[in-house]
Design a protein around this motif. Structure first.
Motif, PDB file in Angstrom:
ATOM      1  N   ASP A  10      65.709-153.821  -0.013  1.00  0.00           N
ATOM      2  CA  ASP A  10      65.807-152.978   0.292  1.00  0.00           C
ATOM      3  C   ASP A  10      64.755-152.303   0.366  1.00  0.00           C
ATOM      4  O   ASP A  10      63.888-151.754   0.216  1.00  0.00           O
ATOM      5  CB  ASP A  10      66.133-151.999  -0.496  1.00  0.00           C
ATOM      6  CG  ASP A  10      66.782-150.544  -0.404  1.00  0.00           C
ATOM      7  OD1 ASP A  10      66.588-149.997   0.829  1.00  0.00           O
ATOM      8  OD2 ASP A  10      67.343-149.786  -1.551  1.00  0.00           O
ATOM      9  N   VAL A  30      61.054-154.484  -3.102  1.00  0.00           N
ATOM     10  CA  VAL A  30      61.400-153.681  -2.394  1.00  0.00           C
ATOM     11  C   VAL A  30      61.564-153.989  -0.420  1.00  0.00           C
ATOM     12  O   VAL A  30      62.447-153.888   0.304  1.00  0.00           O
ATOM     13  CB  VAL A  30      60.317-153.138  -1.948  1.00  0.00           C
ATOM     14  CG1 VAL A  30      60.614-151.408  -1.098  1.00  0.00           C
ATOM     15  CG2 VAL A  30      60.410-152.217  -3.247  1.00  0.00           C
ATOM     16  N   THR A  84      68.657-149.028  -5.812  1.00  0.00           N
ATOM     17  CA  THR A  84      69.674-147.427  -6.491  1.00  0.00           C
ATOM     18  C   THR A  84      71.021-148.060  -6.714  1.00  0.00           C
ATOM     19  O   THR A  84      71.172-147.591  -8.147  1.00  0.00           O
ATOM     20  CB  THR A  84      69.135-146.451  -5.781  1.00  0.00           C
ATOM     21  OG1 THR A  84      68.157-146.632  -4.791  1.00  0.00           O
ATOM     22  CG2 THR A  84      69.963-145.126  -6.671  1.00  0.00           C
ATOM     23  N   PHE A  97      64.056-148.297   1.345  1.00  0.00           N
ATOM     24  CA  PHE A  97      63.874-148.336  -0.686  1.00  0.00           C
ATOM     25  C   PHE A  97      63.483-146.545  -0.516  1.00  0.00           C
ATOM     26  O   PHE A  97      64.386-145.855  -0.240  1.00  0.00           O
ATOM     27  CB  PHE A  97      63.513-148.347  -1.327  1.00  0.00           C
ATOM     28  CG  PHE A  97      63.130-148.315  -3.198  1.00  0.00           C
ATOM     29  CD1 PHE A  97      64.834-148.021  -3.638  1.00  0.00           C
ATOM     30  CD2 PHE A  97      62.237-147.798  -3.186  1.00  0.00           C
ATOM     31  CE1 PHE A  97      64.984-147.404  -4.231  1.00  0.00           C
ATOM     32  CE2 PHE A  97      62.256-147.642  -4.206  1.00  0.00           C
ATOM     33  CZ  PHE A  97      63.262-147.203  -4.494  1.00  0.00           C
ATOM     34  N   THR A 144      71.242-150.711  -1.901  1.00  0.00           N
ATOM     35  CA  THR A 144      70.285-150.256  -1.988  1.00  0.00           C
ATOM     36  C   THR A 144      69.967-150.786  -3.448  1.00  0.00           C
ATOM     37  O   THR A 144      70.687-150.985  -4.450  1.00  0.00           O
ATOM     38  CB  THR A 144      70.664-148.435  -1.884  1.00  0.00           C
ATOM     39  OG1 THR A 144      70.847-148.176  -3.183  1.00  0.00           O
ATOM     40  CG2 THR A 144      71.434-148.699  -0.406  1.00  0.00           C
ATOM     41  N   LYS A 194      61.414-142.158  -7.164  1.00  0.00           N
ATOM     42  CA  LYS A 194      61.711-143.803  -6.612  1.00  0.00           C
ATOM     43  C   LYS A 194      61.121-144.658  -7.062  1.00  0.00           C
ATOM     44  O   LYS A 194      61.322-145.862  -7.858  1.00  0.00           O
ATOM     45  CB  LYS A 194      61.336-143.699  -5.377  1.00  0.00           C
ATOM     46  CG  LYS A 194      61.620-142.725  -3.629  1.00  0.00           C
ATOM     47  CD  LYS A 194      63.189-143.371  -3.725  1.00  0.00           C
ATOM     48  CE  LYS A 194      63.972-143.277  -2.804  1.00  0.00           C
ATOM     49  NZ  LYS A 194      65.226-143.703  -2.364  1.00  0.00           N
TER      50      LYS A 194
END
Length: 599
Positions: A82, A78, A117, A85, A115, A150
């Motif tokens: 990102d 993470v 995602t 995030f 990202t 998430k």
């Protein structure tokens, strides 16, 4: 006039919402691609991976929940991929703008600005890296964020990310490069796996260890600058060796794993009752024992370990080496129907005691006897006249055992074995006849061992419990606690191969009631032993069915039985059986073993 702008804004929002819904309907998210086929896995009682199989698409892809991953790995991914995030809706405009500026300055693509995602979107629909593809990724990312929270998106990423070759998902990557479960990864391991998906073909460590090391060190440098890791942590992780080759996927308990996959084909995760340590030890001892047997013309052996108290299968090894094709190692000797020799005799004696036909001191006839055209003989060809039941069982005499089967009648050994879960009796009782007690039928090692586990529980039968999520069940007493106690008291006196003369005086040696069996023609050798804590069964022979002079239960199977027993935790601490209320002493005639008459 003052209401015109709010109306226009509301209309614009409604139009945007309608457009989004229409676009989502026209271009639905391919949700099925977010759940690709996973590798079927077999786990031990503690959730450790025993064996994994290739997924249907040929990839190693081991499904992992987010809470099954190393916290270091999640934190590094993470922070590196990102940072925002948990704050953005799937697309980060600032990151995209920064990437655009960097690419324009460099004159080539050096940053994507995606990202996590958006990376998930690219993984399910890979495309060339163009502006149009980036827009599609952004649209898909918004769709993903609308459907998943998430933590679920992070889980999708870790199960889809590529790790080089046919490794997909961090579960497979962790095992392939470090031989570890993904929850066991340290900081150095996590750093390498966090960097690898950016360019898996160019930085996979088994082919490009230097490039993999540079990618890891770059990640550590950036995260140190961002305050995610300290300077000492980064330096320590950067000094770790990069794995230069892949580790083979776990293949422990291969026979058990294949059997369970066949038995439960619809289940992708099979949580078993197997104990990885006991399984590993049993396999190692079996391998050494089989090597010794082969010098005597005996190719194979198999072993099972059952928890006597719970009926749970702890270990199952069907041959000396599953991968030994020259000796047909993939045949599962623990499940193969074979003649049990004398291994069924204790149950005939137990039934006779429960019916009041005999006690341990009852004198049984051991003389030449004919039952029509059938005349049983003892193994050594000798006859002893009147023999106490205890000695007849210890010496494994054939003639007295057949005599008791005849006296039991139709509700004897055959229906008892059916009630006790023996599945290999596929013919009518009349086809087996009296010789059944001498091995004139077929059983498999697992079911035979479970019969002895029933004795270990005082006569209570239960099915072998193999899956950890199977309900725990109790069962009927097919043998009385009194008869089970008397059998244990007899079988513990058999002469042991590990300490033949003085085992009772040995320190830290398990007390074991046990029995052997040798089939006609010396084709199969058996040894099964039990105490309150464990039941162990061993078979030795040739998968071809060929006999060998040394295929005798006490010589070919019993040494492995006690070798396994001596390594089992708590085996030597198990208290021996106390006489139940139904087992009482009485005066008997010293000659016949019958109750004493009046003086």
């Amino acid at each position: 006039m003052r209401w015109r702008w709010p109306k226009r804004i509301a209309a614009a929002l409604l139009f945007a919402a309608a457009l989004a819904l229409a676009t989502d309907a026209l271009f639905p998210l391919p949700v099925e691609k977010l759940r690709p086929p996973f590798s079927p896995v077999v786990l031990d009682r503690d959730g450790k991976l025993l064996r994994a199989y290739l997924a249907d698409d040929g990839a190693w892809r081991i499904n992992k929940r987010l809470d099954e991953l190393s916290p270091d790995l999640v934190r590094l991914v993470v922070a590196y991929e990102d940072r925002w995030f948990f704050r953005h809706p799937g697309v980060n405009p600032a990151s995209l703008l920064r990437a655009l500026v960097q690419n324009l300055r460099a004159g080539r693509t050096v940053s994507g600005g995606s990202t996590l995602t958006m990376q998930v979107a690219r993984l399910i629909e890979p495309k060339p890296r163009t502006l149009a593809a980036k827009l599609v990724e952004a649209f898909r990312a918004l769709q993903i964020e609308a459907r998943f929270d998430k933590r679920e998106i992070l889980e999708l990423y870790f199960n889809l990310a590529p790790y080089g070759g046919n490794l997909a998902g961090v579960g497979a990557g962790a095992f392939a490069y470090f031989g570890k479960d993904a929850r066991e990864l340290g900081l150095a391991d996590a750093a390498l796996l966090a960097a690898l998906p950016n360019s898996p073909s160019r930085t996979r460590p088994d082919r490009h260890p230097k490039a993999a090391g540079k990618a890891r060190d770059k990640l550590l440098t950036i995260l140190q600058r961002r305050g995610v890791v300290s300077a000492p942590e980064a330096a320590d992780a950067a000094s770790a060796a990069v794995p230069a080759r892949r580790v083979s996927m776990p293949a422990s308990a291969a026979h058990a794993a294949d059997w369970l996959r066949t038995r439960y084909p619809e289940r992708g995760v099979l949580p078993t009752t197997l104990d990885a340590d006991i399984q590993r030890q049993a396999e190692a001892l079996l391998r050494v024992h089989v090597a010794d047997l082969r010098r005597r013309g005996i190719d194979q052996a198999a072993a099972v370990v059952i928890d006597s108290e719970t009926g749970e299968l702890q270990a199952l090894a069907g041959s000396g080496d599953f991968f030994d094709e020259s000796h047909h190692g993939q045949v599962n000797g623990a499940l193969a129907p074979r003649s049990p020799g004398s291994a069924l005799k204790p149950f005939v004696y137990a039934l006779a005691m429960d019916r009041g036909l005999a006690t341990p001191d009852t004198a049984l006839v051991d003389t030449p006897t004919a039952y029509g055209a059938y005349s049983p003989e003892n193994f050594d060809g000798q006859y002893r006249g009147l023999v106490p039941l205890r000695e007849a069982l210890v010496w494994s005499l054939n003639v007295p055992a057949v005599g008791l089967v005849s006296r039991l009648g139709r509700d004897g050994l055959y229906p008892f074995l059916l009630r006790a879960g023996v599945t290999t009796l596929t013919r009518p009782e009349s086809d087996y006849g009296l010789s059944m007690v001498l091995g004139g039928c077929e059983v498999n090692l697992l079911e035979l061992s479970n019969l002895y586990a029933m004795l270990a529980r005082g006569g209570e039968w239960r099915p072998v419990r193999v899956l950890a999520d199977d309900p725990k069940r109790s069962g009927p007493h097919l043998i009385s606690p009194g008869a089970a106690y008397l059998l244990a008291d007899i079988l513990v006196d058999l002469r042991r191969p590990d300490l033949p003369r003085a085992w009772r005086f040995a320190v830290n040696q398990p007390t074991v009631a046990w029995k052997t069996g040798t089939s006609y023609g010396h084709r199969d050798a058996w040894s099964i032993g039990y105490n309150r804590r464990w039941t162990v069964g061993v078979w030795a022979g040739n998968f071809s069915g060929a006999g060998a002079p040394e295929l005798v239960g006490s010589e070919a199977a019993a040494p492995l039985l006690f070798a396994i027993f001596n390594t089992l935790p708590g085996a030597s601490d198990a208290a021996w059986y106390a006489p139940p209320a139904t087992a009482a002493e009485r005066e008997i005639c010293p000659l016949s073993g019958q109750p004493a008459g009046p003086a």
